[in-house]
Design an enzyme around this catalytic site. Structure first.
Site, PDB file in Angstrom:
ATOM      1  N   ASP A   7     -20.431   6.171  23.068  1.00  0.00           N
ATOM      2  CA  ASP A   7     -19.304   5.381  22.051  1.00  0.00           C
ATOM      3  C   ASP A   7     -20.429   5.251  20.862  1.00  0.00           C
ATOM      4  OD1 ASP A   7     -17.411   3.809  21.322  1.00  0.00           O
ATOM      5  OD2 ASP A   7     -18.288   1.888  21.820  1.00  0.00           O
ATOM      6  N   GLU A  68     -16.871   9.764  21.411  1.00  0.00           N
ATOM      7  CA  GLU A  68     -15.582   9.436  20.727  1.00  0.00           C
ATOM      8  C   GLU A  68     -15.465   9.906  19.426  1.00  0.00           C
ATOM      9  OE1 GLU A  68     -14.117   5.035  21.043  1.00  0.00           O
ATOM     10  OE2 GLU A  68     -14.722   5.400  19.030  1.00  0.00           O
ATOM     11  N   ASP A 141     -19.433  -1.857  24.086  1.00  0.00           N
ATOM     12  CA  ASP A 141     -19.805  -0.447  23.645  1.00  0.00           C
ATOM     13  C   ASP A 141     -20.064   0.193  24.980  1.00  0.00           C
ATOM     14  OD1 ASP A 141     -19.892  -0.843  20.549  1.00  0.00           O
ATOM     15  OD2 ASP A 141     -21.012  -2.457  21.532  1.00  0.00           O
TER      16      ASP A 141
END
Length: 177
Positions: A7, A68, A141
């Site tokens: 992330d 991501e 996160d």
């Protein structure tokens, strides 16, 4: 299949490793955050992220890296930092010949919770449940990185079949042309 989920972020870059196959219970191998000081020079921050991701790759030896996909936000500075951290993760994996998959936030949320509009708390709760953890990983996160890895494990078989079908179609199309 062992997947490192990333992330991306300049201040907190979530990382999480999940192992398993679609349709079977998954196992969390590790989870954490690569942190950089917000007042450090950009180049030093990117280098720190690279070193952190390299340590995770060395320690956990994933077969895939799921990152991501950067999406448009109103804050251009945030988008740029996220994109830069994302590029570092992709570079680290590619340097080692590890395939990289990009997943959108809504794709990850839908895969893990059933809704592409789920909030962070819902994602954290489902990650906790799916990986049989005692508590949601903190900060968010870290939970998001695990969700990315889960999403890839569940979606990769279908994506591979689709890519094979497209390749076969192109091959057949080329023979009839």
């Amino acid at each position: 299949m062992r997947v490192l989920g990333v992330d991306p972020g300049l201040t907190r870059c979530g990382v999480g490793v999940v192992e398993g196959v679609a349709g079977r219970p998954l196992t969390m191998i590790g989870v954490g955050v690569v942190r950089t000081p917000s007042d450090a020079e950009l180049g030093h921050r990117l280098l720190a992220i690279e070193q952190g991701i390299e340590r995770w790759l060395d320690e956990h030896r994933p077969e895939y890296v799921a990152v991501e996909r950067v999406f448009a936000q109103h804050n251009v500075r945030t988008v740029m930092g996220t994109a830069q951290a994302s590029a570092v993760a992709m570079l680290c994996a590619s340097r080692r010949g590890i395939p990289v998959a990009l997943h959108t936030p809504s794709e990850v949320k839908a895969a893990v919770t059933g809704s592409g509009r789920a909030d962070k708390a819902q994602v954290g709760a489902m990650v906790t449940r799916l990986l049989r953890l005692d508590a949601p990983p903190k900060p968010a996160d870290a939970a998001d990185a695990l969700a990315l890895a889960i999403c890839h494990i569940w979606r990769a078989p279908a994506q591979n079949r689709l890519q094979q079908a497209v390749a076969a179609h192109r091959t057949l199309k080329g023979r009839t042309a």
